[in-house]
Design a protein around this motif. Structure first.
Motif, PDB file in Angstrom:
ATOM      1  N   ARG A   1      -3.361  16.597  16.718  1.00  0.00           N
ATOM      2  CA  ARG A   1      -2.259  16.722  17.683  1.00  0.00           C
ATOM      3  C   ARG A   1      -2.225  15.506  18.604  1.00  0.00           C
ATOM      4  NH1 ARG A   1      -2.762  18.064  22.720  1.00  0.00           N
ATOM      5  NH2 ARG A   1      -4.720  19.136  22.376  1.00  0.00           N
ATOM      6  N   MET A   2      -3.386  15.082  19.071  1.00  0.00           N
ATOM      7  CA  MET A   2      -3.443  13.914  19.949  1.00  0.00           C
ATOM      8  C   MET A   2      -3.005  12.640  19.215  1.00  0.00           C
ATOM      9  SD  MET A   2      -7.002  14.756  21.757  1.00  0.00           S
ATOM     10  CE  MET A   2      -7.015  14.907  23.507  1.00  0.00           C
ATOM     11  N   ALA A   3      -3.413  12.502  17.965  1.00  0.00           N
ATOM     12  CA  ALA A   3      -2.999  11.345  17.173  1.00  0.00           C
ATOM     13  C   ALA A   3      -1.487  11.355  16.947  1.00  0.00           C
ATOM     14  CB  ALA A   3      -3.734  11.330  15.838  1.00  0.00           C
ATOM     15  N   LEU A   4      -0.918  12.537  16.723  1.00  0.00           N
ATOM     16  CA  LEU A   4       0.539  12.654  16.585  1.00  0.00           C
ATOM     17  C   LEU A   4       1.223  12.221  17.874  1.00  0.00           C
ATOM     18  CD1 LEU A   4       3.069  13.646  15.017  1.00  0.00           C
ATOM     19  CD2 LEU A   4       2.641  15.892  16.047  1.00  0.00           C
ATOM     20  N   GLY A   5       0.679  12.629  19.017  1.00  0.00           N
ATOM     21  CA  GLY A   5       1.249  12.227  20.295  1.00  0.00           C
ATOM     22  C   GLY A   5       1.176  10.730  20.512  1.00  0.00           C
ATOM     23  N   VAL A   6       0.048  10.128  20.162  1.00  0.00           N
ATOM     24  CA  VAL A   6      -0.097   8.666  20.288  1.00  0.00           C
ATOM     25  C   VAL A   6       0.877   7.959  19.361  1.00  0.00           C
ATOM     26  CG1 VAL A   6      -1.667   6.727  19.855  1.00  0.00           C
ATOM     27  CG2 VAL A   6      -2.471   8.732  21.099  1.00  0.00           C
ATOM     28  N   PHE A   7       1.021   8.441  18.134  1.00  0.00           N
ATOM     29  CA  PHE A   7       1.940   7.821  17.186  1.00  0.00           C
ATOM     30  C   PHE A   7       3.374   7.896  17.683  1.00  0.00           C
ATOM     31  CE2 PHE A   7       4.864   8.387  13.590  1.00  0.00           C
ATOM     32  CZ  PHE A   7       4.776   7.114  13.044  1.00  0.00           C
ATOM     33  N   LEU A   8       3.809   9.064  18.158  1.00  0.00           N
ATOM     34  CA  LEU A   8       5.182   9.200  18.641  1.00  0.00           C
ATOM     35  C   LEU A   8       5.417   8.359  19.892  1.00  0.00           C
ATOM     36  CD1 LEU A   8       5.771  12.996  18.037  1.00  0.00           C
ATOM     37  CD2 LEU A   8       6.780  11.088  16.785  1.00  0.00           C
ATOM     38  N   PHE A   9       4.418   8.296  20.785  1.00  0.00           N
ATOM     39  CA  PHE A   9       4.522   7.449  21.966  1.00  0.00           C
ATOM     40  C   PHE A   9       4.662   5.989  21.555  1.00  0.00           C
ATOM     41  CE2 PHE A   9       2.462   4.796  25.208  1.00  0.00           C
ATOM     42  CZ  PHE A   9       3.222   5.122  26.309  1.00  0.00           C
ATOM     43  N   TRP A  10       3.853   5.564  20.583  1.00  0.00           N
ATOM     44  CA  TRP A  10       3.911   4.185  20.106  1.00  0.00           C
ATOM     45  C   TRP A  10       5.278   3.876  19.484  1.00  0.00           C
ATOM     46  CZ3 TRP A  10       3.857   2.696  14.778  1.00  0.00           C
ATOM     47  CH2 TRP A  10       3.799   1.327  14.585  1.00  0.00           C
ATOM     48  N   LYS A  11       5.826   4.821  18.704  1.00  0.00           N
ATOM     49  CA  LYS A  11       7.161   4.611  18.130  1.00  0.00           C
ATOM     50  C   LYS A  11       8.211   4.526  19.225  1.00  0.00           C
ATOM     51  CE  LYS A  11       8.117   4.337  14.239  1.00  0.00           C
ATOM     52  NZ  LYS A  11       8.190   3.113  13.425  1.00  0.00           N
TER      53      LYS A  11
ATOM     54  N   LEU B   1       3.722  14.368  26.039  1.00  0.00           N
ATOM     55  CA  LEU B   1       3.558  15.815  26.147  1.00  0.00           C
ATOM     56  C   LEU B   1       2.702  16.369  25.016  1.00  0.00           C
ATOM     57  CD1 LEU B   1       7.144  16.914  27.231  1.00  0.00           C
ATOM     58  CD2 LEU B   1       5.085  16.852  28.635  1.00  0.00           C
ATOM     59  N   ILE B   2       2.929  15.896  23.796  1.00  0.00           N
ATOM     60  CA  ILE B   2       2.161  16.378  22.652  1.00  0.00           C
ATOM     61  C   ILE B   2       0.708  15.945  22.766  1.00  0.00           C
ATOM     62  CG2 ILE B   2       1.893  16.160  20.143  1.00  0.00           C
ATOM     63  CD1 ILE B   2       4.994  16.054  20.016  1.00  0.00           C
ATOM     64  N   PHE B   3       0.460  14.738  23.229  1.00  0.00           N
ATOM     65  CA  PHE B   3      -0.915  14.263  23.380  1.00  0.00           C
ATOM     66  C   PHE B   3      -1.707  15.168  24.320  1.00  0.00           C
ATOM     67  CE2 PHE B   3      -4.167  11.855  25.643  1.00  0.00           C
ATOM     68  CZ  PHE B   3      -4.920  11.383  24.586  1.00  0.00           C
ATOM     69  N   PHE B   4      -1.124  15.500  25.448  1.00  0.00           N
ATOM     70  CA  PHE B   4      -1.823  16.335  26.421  1.00  0.00           C
ATOM     71  C   PHE B   4      -1.720  17.823  26.103  1.00  0.00           C
ATOM     72  CE2 PHE B   4      -1.229  12.496  29.034  1.00  0.00           C
ATOM     73  CZ  PHE B   4      -2.559  12.266  29.327  1.00  0.00           C
ATOM     74  N   GLY B   5      -0.889  18.196  25.153  1.00  0.00           N
ATOM     75  CA  GLY B   5      -0.742  19.601  24.803  1.00  0.00           C
ATOM     76  C   GLY B   5       0.049  20.367  25.846  1.00  0.00           C
TER      77      GLY B   5
ATOM     78  N   LEU C   1       3.628  21.812  26.911  1.00  0.00           N
ATOM     79  CA  LEU C   1       4.935  22.175  26.334  1.00  0.00           C
ATOM     80  C   LEU C   1       5.066  21.617  24.915  1.00  0.00           C
ATOM     81  CD1 LEU C   1       7.153  21.442  29.468  1.00  0.00           C
ATOM     82  CD2 LEU C   1       6.317  23.661  28.718  1.00  0.00           C
ATOM     83  N   THR C   2       4.043  21.805  24.136  1.00  0.00           N
ATOM     84  CA  THR C   2       3.970  21.200  22.805  1.00  0.00           C
ATOM     85  C   THR C   2       5.110  21.645  21.909  1.00  0.00           C
ATOM     86  OG1 THR C   2       1.578  21.110  23.003  1.00  0.00           O
ATOM     87  CG2 THR C   2       2.483  20.871  20.798  1.00  0.00           C
ATOM     88  N   ARG C   3       5.371  22.932  21.867  1.00  0.00           N
ATOM     89  CA  ARG C   3       6.441  23.418  20.982  1.00  0.00           C
ATOM     90  C   ARG C   3       7.799  22.886  21.392  1.00  0.00           C
ATOM     91  NH1 ARG C   3       3.274  28.600  20.715  1.00  0.00           N
ATOM     92  NH2 ARG C   3       2.431  28.605  18.595  1.00  0.00           N
ATOM     93  N   TRP C   4       8.061  22.810  22.689  1.00  0.00           N
ATOM     94  CA  TRP C   4       9.345  22.267  23.150  1.00  0.00           C
ATOM     95  C   TRP C   4       9.462  20.788  22.804  1.00  0.00           C
ATOM     96  CZ3 TRP C   4      13.269  25.165  24.198  1.00  0.00           C
ATOM     97  CH2 TRP C   4      13.080  26.461  24.681  1.00  0.00           C
ATOM     98  N   ALA C   5       8.391  20.045  22.975  1.00  0.00           N
ATOM     99  CA  ALA C   5       8.409  18.620  22.646  1.00  0.00           C
ATOM    100  C   ALA C   5       8.635  18.413  21.150  1.00  0.00           C
ATOM    101  CB  ALA C   5       7.109  17.961  23.088  1.00  0.00           C
ATOM    102  N   ILE C   6       8.059  19.275  20.339  1.00  0.00           N
ATOM    103  CA  ILE C   6       8.225  19.148  18.895  1.00  0.00           C
ATOM    104  C   ILE C   6       9.632  19.542  18.479  1.00  0.00           C
ATOM    105  CG2 ILE C   6       7.495  20.175  16.704  1.00  0.00           C
ATOM    106  CD1 ILE C   6       4.635  19.900  17.719  1.00  0.00           C
ATOM    107  N   ILE C   7      10.210  20.528  19.139  1.00  0.00           N
ATOM    108  CA  ILE C   7      11.592  20.909  18.822  1.00  0.00           C
ATOM    109  C   ILE C   7      12.537  19.736  19.064  1.00  0.00           C
ATOM    110  CG2 ILE C   7      13.509  22.351  19.638  1.00  0.00           C
ATOM    111  CD1 ILE C   7      11.462  24.641  19.876  1.00  0.00           C
TER     112      ILE C   7
END
Length: 143
Positions: free
Chosen positions: A23-33, A77-81, A83-89
């Motif tokens: 989950r943290m890696a996904l957050g870093v990747f999306l932040f980087w993009k 948001l995803i990195f820190f967990g 509102l994860t579901r809202w951020a993913i939506i």
């Protein structure tokens, strides 16, 4: 609401540290993009150019700014967990569009694979939630 609570209970009972790392890696990747898209807006405009009507005018600029800011803020948001579901939506329409763009424009197999893997991981975390090592869990325990 009851369904979300039952999914959270199941996820918290079956949590593993490596899932939180994904989950943290996904957050870093999306932040980087998001940072990449913000610093190079023309690259993003070129990516969405197969949608000729959507990429011209004010509507196209709305899409460009939505994609960049959703990746930037959603990654945090995803990195820190939090509102994860809202951020993913907010990420799902962008990722579905990224997969579709590869079929409408020039096919880039690396971009297609990257967007498919990211979409699959996002769907998994939409179901799973943020896990025990997250801000959501911490704030829930503070209640």
């Amino acid at each position: 609401m009851n369904n979300v609570k039952s999914m959270n209970k199941w996820a918290n009972a079956h949590t593993y540290f490596w899932v939180d790392l994904v989950r943290m890696a996904l957050g870093v990747f999306l932040f980087w993009k998001g940072v990449t898209f913000i610093t190079n807006i023309q690259y993003l405009v070129d990516l969405i150019s197969p949608f000729d009507k959507a990429s011209s005018g004010m509507y196209g600029m709305f899409i460009v700014h939505y994609i960049a800011s959703a990746h930037f803020l959603g990654g945090i948001l995803i990195f820190f967990g939090l509102l994860t579901r809202w951020a993913i939506i907010t990420q799902l329409p962008i990722l579905v569009g990224a997969v579709i763009i590869n079929f409408m424009g020039e096919m880039h197999s690396q971009n297609l694979l990257l967007s498919l893997v990211t979409l699959i991981i996002c769907i998994a975390f939409l179901i799973y939630g943020s896990g025990k090592n997250s801000a959501d869990y911490f704030f829930k325990m503070q209640e």
